[in-house]
Scaffold this motif. Sequence first.
Motif, PDB file in Angstrom:
ATOM      1  N   ASN A  45      -5.127   6.625  -2.342  1.00 46.86           N
ATOM      2  CA  ASN A  45      -4.622   5.433  -1.675  1.00 46.86           C
ATOM      3  C   ASN A  45      -4.419   4.370  -2.758  1.00 46.86           C
ATOM      4  O   ASN A  45      -5.341   4.078  -3.516  1.00 46.86           O
ATOM      5  CB  ASN A  45      -5.631   4.910  -0.649  1.00 46.86           C
ATOM      6  CG  ASN A  45      -5.944   5.930   0.414  1.00 46.86           C
ATOM      7  OD1 ASN A  45      -5.063   6.346   1.176  1.00 46.86           O
ATOM      8  ND2 ASN A  45      -7.205   6.357   0.483  1.00 46.86           N
ATOM      9  N   GLN A  46      -3.218   3.814  -2.808  1.00 46.15           N
ATOM     10  CA  GLN A  46      -2.904   2.840  -3.859  1.00 46.15           C
ATOM     11  C   GLN A  46      -2.659   1.463  -3.259  1.00 46.15           C
ATOM     12  O   GLN A  46      -1.932   1.319  -2.279  1.00 46.15           O
ATOM     13  CB  GLN A  46      -1.673   3.289  -4.652  1.00 46.15           C
ATOM     14  CG  GLN A  46      -1.252   2.299  -5.735  1.00 46.15           C
ATOM     15  CD  GLN A  46      -0.133   2.820  -6.599  1.00 46.15           C
ATOM     16  OE1 GLN A  46      -0.347   3.674  -7.461  1.00 46.15           O
ATOM     17  NE2 GLN A  46       1.079   2.332  -6.351  1.00 46.15           N
ATOM     18  N   SER A  47      -3.304   0.447  -3.867  1.00 47.05           N
ATOM     19  CA  SER A  47      -3.111  -0.942  -3.454  1.00 47.05           C
ATOM     20  C   SER A  47      -2.560  -1.719  -4.645  1.00 47.05           C
ATOM     21  O   SER A  47      -3.193  -1.793  -5.705  1.00 47.05           O
ATOM     22  CB  SER A  47      -4.442  -1.554  -3.002  1.00 47.05           C
ATOM     23  OG  SER A  47      -4.275  -2.918  -2.682  1.00 47.05           O
ATOM     24  N   LYS A  56      -6.696   2.197  -7.160  1.00 45.40           N
ATOM     25  CA  LYS A  56      -6.557   3.488  -6.480  1.00 45.40           C
ATOM     26  C   LYS A  56      -7.912   3.957  -5.982  1.00 45.40           C
ATOM     27  O   LYS A  56      -8.933   3.727  -6.624  1.00 45.40           O
ATOM     28  CB  LYS A  56      -5.961   4.533  -7.419  1.00 45.40           C
ATOM     29  CG  LYS A  56      -4.551   4.220  -7.894  1.00 45.40           C
ATOM     30  CD  LYS A  56      -4.036   5.283  -8.847  1.00 45.40           C
ATOM     31  CE  LYS A  56      -2.625   4.950  -9.338  1.00 45.40           C
ATOM     32  NZ  LYS A  56      -2.118   5.976 -10.290  1.00 45.40           N
ATOM     33  N   SER A  73     -10.124   4.685   0.761  1.00 44.58           N
ATOM     34  CA  SER A  73      -9.324   3.864   1.667  1.00 44.58           C
ATOM     35  C   SER A  73      -8.486   2.885   0.864  1.00 44.58           C
ATOM     36  O   SER A  73      -8.706   2.677  -0.339  1.00 44.58           O
ATOM     37  CB  SER A  73     -10.235   3.077   2.618  1.00 44.58           C
ATOM     38  OG  SER A  73     -11.052   2.169   1.884  1.00 44.58           O
ATOM     39  N   TYR A  74      -7.545   2.228   1.561  1.00 42.74           N
ATOM     40  CA  TYR A  74      -6.747   1.172   0.928  1.00 42.74           C
ATOM     41  C   TYR A  74      -7.624  -0.034   0.604  1.00 42.74           C
ATOM     42  O   TYR A  74      -7.409  -0.722  -0.403  1.00 42.74           O
ATOM     43  CB  TYR A  74      -5.597   0.760   1.847  1.00 42.74           C
ATOM     44  CG  TYR A  74      -4.501   1.788   1.936  1.00 42.74           C
ATOM     45  CD1 TYR A  74      -3.781   2.159   0.799  1.00 42.74           C
ATOM     46  CD2 TYR A  74      -4.178   2.392   3.155  1.00 42.74           C
ATOM     47  CE1 TYR A  74      -2.768   3.114   0.874  1.00 42.74           C
ATOM     48  CE2 TYR A  74      -3.169   3.346   3.240  1.00 42.74           C
ATOM     49  CZ  TYR A  74      -2.472   3.702   2.092  1.00 42.74           C
ATOM     50  OH  TYR A  74      -1.475   4.637   2.171  1.00 42.74           O
ATOM     51  N   GLN A  77       0.846  -1.198   0.000  1.00 42.02           N
ATOM     52  CA  GLN A  77       0.000   0.000   0.000  1.00 42.02           C
ATOM     53  C   GLN A  77       0.879   1.246   0.000  1.00 42.02           C
ATOM     54  O   GLN A  77       1.936   1.277   0.632  1.00 42.02           O
ATOM     55  CB  GLN A  77      -0.903   0.003   1.232  1.00 42.02           C
ATOM     56  CG  GLN A  77      -1.852  -1.186   1.287  1.00 42.02           C
ATOM     57  CD  GLN A  77      -2.623  -1.263   2.593  1.00 42.02           C
ATOM     58  OE1 GLN A  77      -2.216  -0.663   3.601  1.00 42.02           O
ATOM     59  NE2 GLN A  77      -3.723  -1.995   2.585  1.00 42.02           N
ATOM     60  N   SER A  78       0.435   2.243  -0.719  1.00 40.88           N
ATOM     61  CA  SER A  78       1.220   3.479  -0.792  1.00 40.88           C
ATOM     62  C   SER A  78       0.299   4.645  -1.136  1.00 40.88           C
ATOM     63  O   SER A  78      -0.846   4.455  -1.544  1.00 40.88           O
ATOM     64  CB  SER A  78       2.325   3.347  -1.852  1.00 40.88           C
ATOM     65  OG  SER A  78       1.761   3.116  -3.130  1.00 40.88           O
ATOM     66  N   GLN A  79       0.838   5.832  -0.958  1.00 44.39           N
ATOM     67  CA  GLN A  79       0.105   7.044  -1.301  1.00 44.39           C
ATOM     68  C   GLN A  79       0.638   7.591  -2.622  1.00 44.39           C
ATOM     69  O   GLN A  79       1.844   7.677  -2.833  1.00 44.39           O
ATOM     70  CB  GLN A  79       0.278   8.102  -0.217  1.00 44.39           C
ATOM     71  CG  GLN A  79      -0.557   7.854   1.023  1.00 44.39           C
ATOM     72  CD  GLN A  79      -2.030   8.206   0.808  1.00 44.39           C
ATOM     73  OE1 GLN A  79      -2.353   9.131   0.070  1.00 44.39           O
ATOM     74  NE2 GLN A  79      -2.901   7.456   1.458  1.00 44.39           N
ATOM     75  N   ARG A 130      -9.748   7.267  -3.308  1.00 44.32           N
ATOM     76  CA  ARG A 130      -9.622   8.373  -2.367  1.00 44.32           C
ATOM     77  C   ARG A 130     -10.179   7.984  -1.003  1.00 44.32           C
ATOM     78  O   ARG A 130      -9.911   8.647  -0.004  1.00 44.32           O
ATOM     79  CB  ARG A 130     -10.370   9.607  -2.897  1.00 44.32           C
ATOM     80  CG  ARG A 130      -9.754  10.217  -4.153  1.00 44.32           C
ATOM     81  CD  ARG A 130     -10.481  11.494  -4.540  1.00 44.32           C
ATOM     82  NE  ARG A 130     -10.003  12.055  -5.781  1.00 44.32           N
ATOM     83  CZ  ARG A 130      -8.938  12.870  -5.879  1.00 44.32           C
ATOM     84  NH1 ARG A 130      -8.255  13.200  -4.794  1.00 44.32           N
ATOM     85  NH2 ARG A 130      -8.576  13.350  -7.065  1.00 44.32           N
TER      86      ARG A 130
END
Length: 325
Positions: free
Chosen positions: A264-266, A292, A296-297, A257-259, A294
């Motif tokens: 929010n990117q999974s 992606k 949540s993950y 997971q990353s921003q 906005r």
Amino acid sequence: MYKNILLAIIIAIITGCSAPKPEQAPSWYTNIPQDDKLFYAVGAADTIDKAKNNAIASMRENLAEQIDNSFKEVTHKLLPIDNTILQNIFKQNLDISKKLFFKNITLANSQSFKGEKLVLISISKQDLFKKLKIISDAQFLRTKQEYAVTRNSATLKRFIVLDELMEKFAHIASLAEYKTFLLSTYNSDDEFEFLKNMKNEYDRLKASINIYVLTDSNSRIFSKIIKNSLNEKGLSTKNSFENEVSLKLLITSETTQSQEYSFNQSKSLVKFTLFDKQKTLLSLRQHTFIGKSRKSYEDAKIQSAVYLKNKINKLGIFDFIGIEK
């Protein structure tokens, strides 16, 4: 008194005979001619050209309807057949009629009636037969060749080939029936017998295969999609190894997971490993999916599963999990 009655009768007869007869549509319009060599249709509009166009549209609909009715006959060579395939055949019947190139349409008759132009058109059944036969024979030959080439393949691979060939089933059946309808001396028995045998083998193979899907906790969202895709093919996914062909599909994944800006990117690397009941490795394939959101993950991971589903639709479930023909 009797003279008066007789006079009234005579006057009534004379009046009736002299009354104008109601205008009637021509018999060729109300009762479309039937012919072994020609196929007819009628149309009406305010101009001859528009009436001809309406007649052509009617001809296409009538052709499809005639072929539909042939498949509904209790003595049809392809029966018994399930309703889903029958509906697909009906769709093909209509699609073929819409795509037929009516080059040599003849205006057989025309007449004005109540402010409209009525037309009767015809086309040679032999000409339509020749056009369809070229297409039909080529597809039928290719399908027979593909069917024969993998006759000795393993059950699963044989099923995958037949699954692809079954997509052509309705089109081949429709073309065969069109040829029979357009040329009464044409014999389509070989085509329908081949289709029946292919369908019977396809059903038998389908019933013999079970793919037991195992997954880790991180991959459950992906495994549900895989199970559904296999079930849509008619394959069993029960937790059992009792079938003639029992396979185990292991689905594992690693998610990071990353921003990325405000998203929010999974990102998930999903692996698909297929074994037979003797635990022999049959195939291994992996895909990466990025979602992606906005929100949540978790929602981003749901989006990555959507991309997984889209890729299955593009590749097909068997190619997607690494099973080659």
